[in-house]
Design a protein around this motif. Sequence first.
Motif, PDB file in Angstrom:
ATOM      1  N   ARG A 117       0.897  -1.237   0.096  1.00 19.92           N
ATOM      2  CA  ARG A 117      -0.004  -0.093  -0.085  1.00 19.92           C
ATOM      3  C   ARG A 117       0.713   1.237  -0.176  1.00 19.92           C
ATOM      4  O   ARG A 117       0.565   2.315  -0.773  1.00 19.92           O
ATOM      5  CB  ARG A 117      -0.920   0.124   1.314  1.00 19.92           C
ATOM      6  N   LEU A 118       1.948   1.173   0.822  1.00 17.39           N
ATOM      7  CA  LEU A 118       3.035   2.351   1.073  1.00 17.39           C
ATOM      8  C   LEU A 118       3.537   2.459  -0.549  1.00 17.39           C
ATOM      9  O   LEU A 118       3.696   3.664  -0.946  1.00 17.39           O
ATOM     10  CB  LEU A 118       3.875   2.189   1.845  1.00 17.39           C
ATOM     11  N   MET A 119       3.854   1.656  -1.369  1.00 23.77           N
ATOM     12  CA  MET A 119       4.499   1.534  -2.633  1.00 23.77           C
ATOM     13  C   MET A 119       3.354   2.358  -3.567  1.00 23.77           C
ATOM     14  O   MET A 119       3.855   3.267  -4.299  1.00 23.77           O
ATOM     15  CB  MET A 119       4.650   0.305  -3.250  1.00 23.77           C
ATOM     16  N   THR A 120       2.048   1.994  -3.566  1.00 25.19           N
ATOM     17  CA  THR A 120       1.294   2.584  -4.298  1.00 25.19           C
ATOM     18  C   THR A 120       0.988   4.153  -3.797  1.00 25.19           C
ATOM     19  O   THR A 120       1.033   4.988  -4.475  1.00 25.19           O
ATOM     20  CB  THR A 120      -0.088   1.798  -3.988  1.00 25.19           C
ATOM     21  N   ALA A 121       1.004   4.391  -2.578  1.00 26.15           N
ATOM     22  CA  ALA A 121       0.551   5.764  -2.057  1.00 26.15           C
ATOM     23  C   ALA A 121       1.881   6.753  -2.171  1.00 26.15           C
ATOM     24  O   ALA A 121       1.664   8.069  -2.543  1.00 26.15           O
ATOM     25  CB  ALA A 121       0.183   5.632  -0.577  1.00 26.15           C
ATOM     26  N   ASN A 122       2.963   6.111  -2.021  1.00 24.99           N
ATOM     27  CA  ASN A 122       4.206   7.034  -2.303  1.00 24.99           C
ATOM     28  C   ASN A 122       4.424   6.973  -3.901  1.00 24.99           C
ATOM     29  O   ASN A 122       5.719   7.210  -4.302  1.00 24.99           O
ATOM     30  CB  ASN A 122       5.148   6.340  -1.565  1.00 24.99           C
ATOM     31  N   HIS A 123       3.945   6.204  -4.796  1.00 24.31           N
ATOM     32  CA  HIS A 123       3.874   6.275  -6.163  1.00 24.31           C
ATOM     33  C   HIS A 123       5.334   5.555  -6.603  1.00 24.31           C
ATOM     34  O   HIS A 123       6.065   6.219  -7.352  1.00 24.31           O
ATOM     35  CB  HIS A 123       3.909   7.624  -6.758  1.00 24.31           C
ATOM     36  N   ILE A 124       5.685   4.645  -5.768  1.00 25.80           N
ATOM     37  CA  ILE A 124       7.120   3.833  -6.048  1.00 25.80           C
ATOM     38  C   ILE A 124       6.856   3.114  -7.171  1.00 25.80           C
ATOM     39  O   ILE A 124       5.962   2.144  -7.303  1.00 25.80           O
ATOM     40  CB  ILE A 124       7.418   3.345  -4.848  1.00 25.80           C
ATOM     41  N   ASP A 125       7.925   2.880  -8.300  1.00 28.66           N
ATOM     42  CA  ASP A 125       7.879   2.165  -9.200  1.00 28.66           C
ATOM     43  C   ASP A 125       9.282   1.465  -8.947  1.00 28.66           C
ATOM     44  O   ASP A 125      10.316   2.048  -9.136  1.00 28.66           O
ATOM     45  CB  ASP A 125       7.891   2.484 -10.414  1.00 28.66           C
ATOM     46  N   THR A 126       9.153   0.078  -8.623  1.00 32.01           N
ATOM     47  CA  THR A 126      10.584  -0.541  -8.406  1.00 32.01           C
ATOM     48  C   THR A 126      11.196  -1.121  -9.508  1.00 32.01           C
ATOM     49  O   THR A 126      10.497  -1.286 -10.600  1.00 32.01           O
ATOM     50  CB  THR A 126      10.399  -1.736  -7.419  1.00 32.01           C
ATOM     51  N   ARG A 127      12.389  -1.305  -9.670  1.00 36.15           N
ATOM     52  CA  ARG A 127      13.328  -1.999 -10.791  1.00 36.15           C
ATOM     53  C   ARG A 127      12.786  -3.342 -10.787  1.00 36.15           C
ATOM     54  O   ARG A 127      12.564  -3.857 -11.745  1.00 36.15           O
ATOM     55  CB  ARG A 127      14.708  -1.573 -10.734  1.00 36.15           C
ATOM     56  N   HIS A 128      12.908  -3.794  -9.587  1.00 40.56           N
ATOM     57  CA  HIS A 128      12.624  -5.369  -9.553  1.00 40.56           C
ATOM     58  C   HIS A 128      11.299  -5.682  -9.378  1.00 40.56           C
ATOM     59  O   HIS A 128      10.420  -4.823  -8.764  1.00 40.56           O
ATOM     60  CB  HIS A 128      13.360  -6.078  -8.412  1.00 40.56           C
ATOM     61  N   PRO A 129      10.805  -6.757  -9.857  1.00 43.70           N
ATOM     62  CA  PRO A 129       9.271  -7.332  -9.359  1.00 43.70           C
ATOM     63  C   PRO A 129       9.355  -7.586  -7.914  1.00 43.70           C
ATOM     64  O   PRO A 129      10.316  -7.886  -7.459  1.00 43.70           O
ATOM     65  CB  PRO A 129       9.204  -8.622 -10.433  1.00 43.70           C
TER      66      PRO A 129
END
Length: 456
Positions: A117-129
Amino acid sequence: MAKASKRQRPGSPIDADPRQLAEMIEKISRIGADPVAGISRVGYTLPEREAHELVGGWLRDLGLAVETDAVGNTIATRPGKSVETAAIAFGSHLDSVTHGGRFDGIVGVVAMVEAFRLMTANHIDTRHPLRGVIFACEEGARFGESSIGSKAIVGALNEGDLSRIHDADGHTLAEAMLDIGFEPSRLREARWNRADIAAFIEIHIEQGSTLEAQSRSVGLVDVVSGSTRFRMTILGSAGHTGGTPMQNRADALAAAAEVTLAVESIANQPSHRGVRATVGSLDVYPNRITIIPGRVDMSIDVRDLDPDRLRRASTEIVNRATAVCQRRGVTLNAELIADVSPVVLPMWLREVVSQVCNKLGAGYCVMPSGAGHDAQIMARIVPAAIIFVPCRGGASHVPEEWASATDIASGVDVLYHAVLKLDQILSHPPDRHLQGVSCEVGPLPGGNTPADDGPR
Ligand code: HGY
Ligand code: MN
Ligand code: MN
């Protein structure tokens, strides 16, 4: 599910939200709530599936692709944005022991949801799946053998095991899987390819009281205890309690009682310092006041951080039980039902997490785990780390088990930032030696084994 609340200081990334975490734990706790006491969400039963479906729905709501594998592990995938194919994984389990608590395993699962949820809320796109995992049947409470889902993932189980492993009622693991719609013959499909996975992190309650005693909010595990488990059946002669003179008896329960005290005394011997040995279950037959017990079924769980001591103590327990039964004229059948080695988790991964703790100002200590975990099994194919959060009084596997949402949120913040940090450093692969997978416990440099250097 309500949106994570924004942190007070504008501009900083959103932190894990204790309220969200408490709410998820509350909803999961309603599944498998036992009218007698605590939670009984036992592996390969419908409550376990219902909990996986509930959390799978939350992960789908966050836009992740969610699937159930051939043995009942729930796997949620969030694609990465670069060619990095090896996923960074994190999660834990939702099954419980009988009359267990609301936090063992569940903390690691809600932490995984919150991190996504934090990834989404912070608009994070990671390099790795990224790969969220909810392992099936981690607890050994039903079958003796634990971590079934993670053992299937690492290829540590074969089809024969599924028909060999059985619960106290003789119901095999294969039958239990079929009961709820899983096909044992598809076991191999659950296996992960080492190349597809770069690291695995599990958040878990400590199930001990070190963090509380040291007022630390985070524990970073260096060694995970091994466990050797036996099912023993003692066969004597049932008989009339009034008509049978004491010298003519083969009392199975009296023998089992002596074996039980022997288990305790062996674990308390100085030469076995560090061993924890327990007779956790004991069934007496026919179990009636006027009948001499003719049969006892009992289970023995032996744990240690040191493999040699674990082996020695287990062997001594079986030898002592054999001698007691011979002297008493009863028969002993001892079956080894589970045997997992202690595991040293890779230091480089623990260092990554400790740097995150320092950056967040989260006080941590490096410590062993007396309990077993799925991360210990995953460590066979991928570098693994365990982040502990405190649990009140160290109580676990009991209805009173409790962890504060604030402590859990601190653990989630560490997990979240550790995943982001790994995403960076693993994208620029460090020297190959850093990628080392953990090793099963052997003597540390200087000859001593982890447990010998005493409590940390
Ligand atoms: O029993 C254990 O070590 C863990 O709680 N599964
Ligand atoms: Mn657990
Ligand atoms: Mn447990």
